[in-house]
Design a protein around this motif. Structure first.
Motif, PDB file in Angstrom:
ATOM      1  N   PRO A  94       0.835  -1.215   0.000  1.00 25.40           N
ATOM      2  CA  PRO A  94       0.000   0.000   0.000  1.00 25.40           C
ATOM      3  C   PRO A  94       0.866   1.262   0.000  1.00 25.40           C
ATOM      4  O   PRO A  94       1.162   1.838   1.057  1.00 25.40           O
ATOM      5  CB  PRO A  94      -0.813  -0.121   1.295  1.00 25.40           C
ATOM      6  CG  PRO A  94       0.076  -0.921   2.207  1.00 25.40           C
ATOM      7  CD  PRO A  94       0.825  -1.885   1.330  1.00 25.40           C
ATOM      8  N   ILE A  95       1.286   1.686  -1.177  1.00 27.08           N
ATOM      9  CA  ILE A  95       2.244   2.792  -1.264  1.00 27.08           C
ATOM     10  C   ILE A  95       1.678   4.108  -0.746  1.00 27.08           C
ATOM     11  O   ILE A  95       2.436   5.060  -0.529  1.00 27.08           O
ATOM     12  CB  ILE A  95       2.750   2.977  -2.707  1.00 27.08           C
ATOM     13  CG1 ILE A  95       1.574   3.171  -3.668  1.00 27.08           C
ATOM     14  CG2 ILE A  95       3.611   1.806  -3.132  1.00 27.08           C
ATOM     15  CD1 ILE A  95       2.006   3.459  -5.096  1.00 27.08           C
ATOM     16  N   GLU A  96       0.363   4.166  -0.535  1.00 23.95           N
ATOM     17  CA  GLU A  96      -0.207   5.401   0.023  1.00 23.95           C
ATOM     18  C   GLU A  96       0.239   5.649   1.456  1.00 23.95           C
ATOM     19  O   GLU A  96       0.063   6.759   1.985  1.00 23.95           O
ATOM     20  CB  GLU A  96      -1.731   5.369  -0.049  1.00 23.95           C
ATOM     21  CG  GLU A  96      -2.403   4.288   0.782  1.00 23.95           C
ATOM     22  CD  GLU A  96      -2.564   2.991   0.030  1.00 23.95           C
ATOM     23  OE1 GLU A  96      -3.306   2.117   0.522  1.00 23.95           O
ATOM     24  OE2 GLU A  96      -1.955   2.853  -1.056  1.00 23.95           O
ATOM     25  N   VAL A  97       0.840   4.638   2.101  1.00 25.91           N
ATOM     26  CA  VAL A  97       1.301   4.826   3.474  1.00 25.91           C
ATOM     27  C   VAL A  97       2.680   5.482   3.531  1.00 25.91           C
ATOM     28  O   VAL A  97       3.117   5.899   4.613  1.00 25.91           O
ATOM     29  CB  VAL A  97       1.344   3.500   4.266  1.00 25.91           C
ATOM     30  CG1 VAL A  97       0.003   2.807   4.228  1.00 25.91           C
ATOM     31  CG2 VAL A  97       2.442   2.594   3.760  1.00 25.91           C
ATOM     32  N   LEU A  98       3.376   5.575   2.403  1.00 22.03           N
ATOM     33  CA  LEU A  98       4.715   6.179   2.413  1.00 22.03           C
ATOM     34  C   LEU A  98       4.692   7.632   2.914  1.00 22.03           C
ATOM     35  O   LEU A  98       5.529   8.012   3.738  1.00 22.03           O
ATOM     36  CB  LEU A  98       5.346   6.090   1.027  1.00 22.03           C
ATOM     37  CG  LEU A  98       5.697   4.667   0.556  1.00 22.03           C
ATOM     38  CD1 LEU A  98       6.235   4.696  -0.871  1.00 22.03           C
ATOM     39  CD2 LEU A  98       6.724   4.036   1.494  1.00 22.03           C
ATOM     40  N   PRO A  99       3.751   8.472   2.444  1.00 18.62           N
ATOM     41  CA  PRO A  99       3.660   9.816   3.030  1.00 18.62           C
ATOM     42  C   PRO A  99       3.314   9.788   4.518  1.00 18.62           C
ATOM     43  O   PRO A  99       3.749  10.657   5.273  1.00 18.62           O
ATOM     44  CB  PRO A  99       2.559  10.492   2.210  1.00 18.62           C
ATOM     45  CG  PRO A  99       2.564   9.776   0.909  1.00 18.62           C
ATOM     46  CD  PRO A  99       2.882   8.354   1.258  1.00 18.62           C
ATOM     47  N   VAL A 100       2.543   8.786   4.937  1.00 16.73           N
ATOM     48  CA  VAL A 100       2.185   8.670   6.354  1.00 16.73           C
ATOM     49  C   VAL A 100       3.431   8.351   7.181  1.00 16.73           C
ATOM     50  O   VAL A 100       3.606   8.868   8.286  1.00 16.73           O
ATOM     51  CB  VAL A 100       1.117   7.578   6.561  1.00 16.73           C
ATOM     52  CG1 VAL A 100       0.752   7.454   8.044  1.00 16.73           C
ATOM     53  CG2 VAL A 100      -0.129   7.888   5.736  1.00 16.73           C
ATOM     54  N   VAL A 101       4.304   7.507   6.646  1.00 19.79           N
ATOM     55  CA  VAL A 101       5.562   7.181   7.334  1.00 19.79           C
ATOM     56  C   VAL A 101       6.425   8.437   7.485  1.00 19.79           C
ATOM     57  O   VAL A 101       6.996   8.698   8.555  1.00 19.79           O
ATOM     58  CB  VAL A 101       6.327   6.093   6.552  1.00 19.79           C
ATOM     59  CG1 VAL A 101       7.734   5.909   7.125  1.00 19.79           C
ATOM     60  CG2 VAL A 101       5.567   4.780   6.592  1.00 19.79           C
ATOM     61  N   THR A 102       6.509   9.210   6.415  1.00 16.01           N
ATOM     62  CA  THR A 102       7.270  10.463   6.477  1.00 16.01           C
ATOM     63  C   THR A 102       6.672  11.417   7.495  1.00 16.01           C
ATOM     64  O   THR A 102       7.400  12.087   8.238  1.00 16.01           O
ATOM     65  CB  THR A 102       7.299  11.132   5.086  1.00 16.01           C
ATOM     66  OG1 THR A 102       7.863  10.219   4.138  1.00 16.01           O
ATOM     67  CG2 THR A 102       8.127  12.404   5.108  1.00 16.01           C
ATOM     68  N   MET A 103       5.349  11.473   7.543  1.00 16.70           N
ATOM     69  CA  MET A 103       4.681  12.316   8.540  1.00 16.70           C
ATOM     70  C   MET A 103       4.995  11.836   9.953  1.00 16.70           C
ATOM     71  O   MET A 103       5.225  12.638  10.864  1.00 16.70           O
ATOM     72  CB  MET A 103       3.165  12.308   8.295  1.00 16.70           C
ATOM     73  CG  MET A 103       2.344  13.007   9.378  1.00 16.70           C
ATOM     74  SD  MET A 103       2.790  14.753   9.584  1.00 16.70           S
ATOM     75  CE  MET A 103       2.058  15.438   8.089  1.00 16.70           C
ATOM     76  N   GLY A 104       5.012  10.521  10.163  1.00 16.99           N
ATOM     77  CA  GLY A 104       5.335   9.985  11.481  1.00 16.99           C
ATOM     78  C   GLY A 104       6.727  10.373  11.933  1.00 16.99           C
ATOM     79  O   GLY A 104       6.942  10.761  13.094  1.00 16.99           O
ATOM     80  N   ALA A 105       7.693  10.302  11.013  1.00 22.61           N
ATOM     81  CA  ALA A 105       9.065  10.701  11.344  1.00 22.61           C
ATOM     82  C   ALA A 105       9.139  12.193  11.649  1.00 22.61           C
ATOM     83  O   ALA A 105       9.834  12.621  12.584  1.00 22.61           O
ATOM     84  CB  ALA A 105      10.004  10.336  10.201  1.00 22.61           C
ATOM     85  N   ALA A 106       8.419  12.992  10.854  1.00 21.34           N
ATOM     86  CA  ALA A 106       8.416  14.442  11.078  1.00 21.34           C
ATOM     87  C   ALA A 106       7.774  14.786  12.417  1.00 21.34           C
ATOM     88  O   ALA A 106       8.228  15.694  13.121  1.00 21.34           O
ATOM     89  CB  ALA A 106       7.671  15.147   9.939  1.00 21.34           C
ATOM     90  N   LEU A 107       6.719  14.069  12.784  1.00 20.70           N
ATOM     91  CA  LEU A 107       6.077  14.299  14.076  1.00 20.70           C
ATOM     92  C   LEU A 107       7.014  13.957  15.225  1.00 20.70           C
ATOM     93  O   LEU A 107       7.011  14.633  16.261  1.00 20.70           O
ATOM     94  CB  LEU A 107       4.795  13.474  14.179  1.00 20.70           C
ATOM     95  CG  LEU A 107       3.575  14.022  13.434  1.00 20.70           C
ATOM     96  CD1 LEU A 107       2.433  13.014  13.469  1.00 20.70           C
ATOM     97  CD2 LEU A 107       3.132  15.353  14.042  1.00 20.70           C
ATOM     98  N   PHE A 108       7.814  12.914  15.052  1.00 21.21           N
ATOM     99  CA  PHE A 108       8.791  12.569  16.086  1.00 21.21           C
ATOM    100  C   PHE A 108       9.756  13.730  16.321  1.00 21.21           C
ATOM    101  O   PHE A 108      10.008  14.136  17.466  1.00 21.21           O
ATOM    102  CB  PHE A 108       9.577  11.315  15.686  1.00 21.21           C
ATOM    103  CG  PHE A 108      10.766  11.041  16.567  1.00 21.21           C
ATOM    104  CD1 PHE A 108      10.609  10.429  17.803  1.00 21.21           C
ATOM    105  CD2 PHE A 108      12.048  11.416  16.164  1.00 21.21           C
ATOM    106  CE1 PHE A 108      11.698  10.182  18.624  1.00 21.21           C
ATOM    107  CE2 PHE A 108      13.144  11.174  16.973  1.00 21.21           C
ATOM    108  CZ  PHE A 108      12.968  10.559  18.209  1.00 21.21           C
TER     109      PHE A 108
END
Length: 251
Positions: A94-108
């Motif tokens: 599900p490549i739509e989660v790649l932006p979500v992963v980037t958002m998670g790192a940015a939130l950290f």
């Protein structure tokens, strides 16, 4: 969660200080910006007559955290699909989660910066405003809006490689066209509508209200912002899903 953890740890893998860099990076930028704007340019927020450099730095840091969250996600978004070709061509993923992963790192990284901010505020003022509990509520619609833009940019970055070069300029322009380094009162009346149109402006102002001055959030404004963010997110996600069919051919 696993990919987000790998994203964060992988960024500092092999370095001596490791995750400590996530603490030192915002602290270093805060010191530099504070020196340039409060010492060299002698900028002031005008919140009090005895305003010092520490108060200026803390108010400035709030804006930097909000902008940093947006910039980190958007600057990475155009290359997310290009740098993960295997997920597109060889793996059912599900490549739509790649932006979500980037958002998670940015939130950290934003949370680390927020800890630095609150520590500095408590150190110099001797207290923390209880209204800081509303920070997640304020940032939530902003996260949704930023994620919407990330889906759009991740898709466009596959077909238009220039997007990756242009977005870094756009995020820098957004930095200086939002009240990060200056109060809205210093902006000429004729130009204020343009500054208010920046999606950073409202969130920066609301974050400062609850963290610095201990005021309640603008619930009506947050509600309107949330509705707009959800609408943009729906359109961004739909655009991503519609265009993903052509990713494999282009890559």
């Amino acid at each position: 969660m696993q990919m987000t953890r790998r994203e964060v740890v992988g960024r500092y893998k092999g370095s001596v200080l490791g995750l400590a860099w996530s603490f030192f990076n915002p602290l270093f930028m805060l010191v530099v910006y504070t020196f340039v704007f409060s010492v060299v340019f002698k900028s002031r927020w005008g919140v009090s007559q005895d305003e010092g450099k520490t108060q200026f730095a803390i108010i400035l840091f709030v804006g930097m955290i909000v902008h940093g969250l947006l910039a980190e996600v958007l600057n990475r978004a155009p290359t997310l699909i290009i740098s993960n070709v295997n997920y597109v061509k060889k793996v059912v993923f599900p490549i739509e989660v790649l932006p979500v992963v980037t958002m998670g790192a940015a939130l950290f990284h934003s949370m680390v910066s927020l800890v630095v901010l609150l520590s500095a505020f408590a150190l110099f003022n001797g207290y923390l405003n209880w209204t800081i509990v509303f920070v997640p509520v304020i940032l939530f619609p902003f996260v949704i809006f930023t994620l919407a833009l990330a889906w759009i940019l991740a898709s466009l970055g596959v077909f238009l490689r220039d997007v990756g070069q242009a977005i870094s300029i756009v995020t820098m322009v957004m930095l200086f066209l939002s009240p990060v380094f200056y109060p809205m009162s210093s902006v000429p009346e004729s130009l204020r509508p343009w500054i208010m149109a920046n999606p950073l402006t409202f969130i920066i102002g609301q974050t400062r209200e609850v963290v610095i001055w201990g005021h309640m959030p603008d619930w009506l404004g947050l509600g309107v912002y949330m509705l707009g963010a959800v609408a943009v997110a729906s359109a961004g996600y739909a655009w991503f899903q519609k265009t993903r069919k052509g990713f494999a051919d282009v890559l």
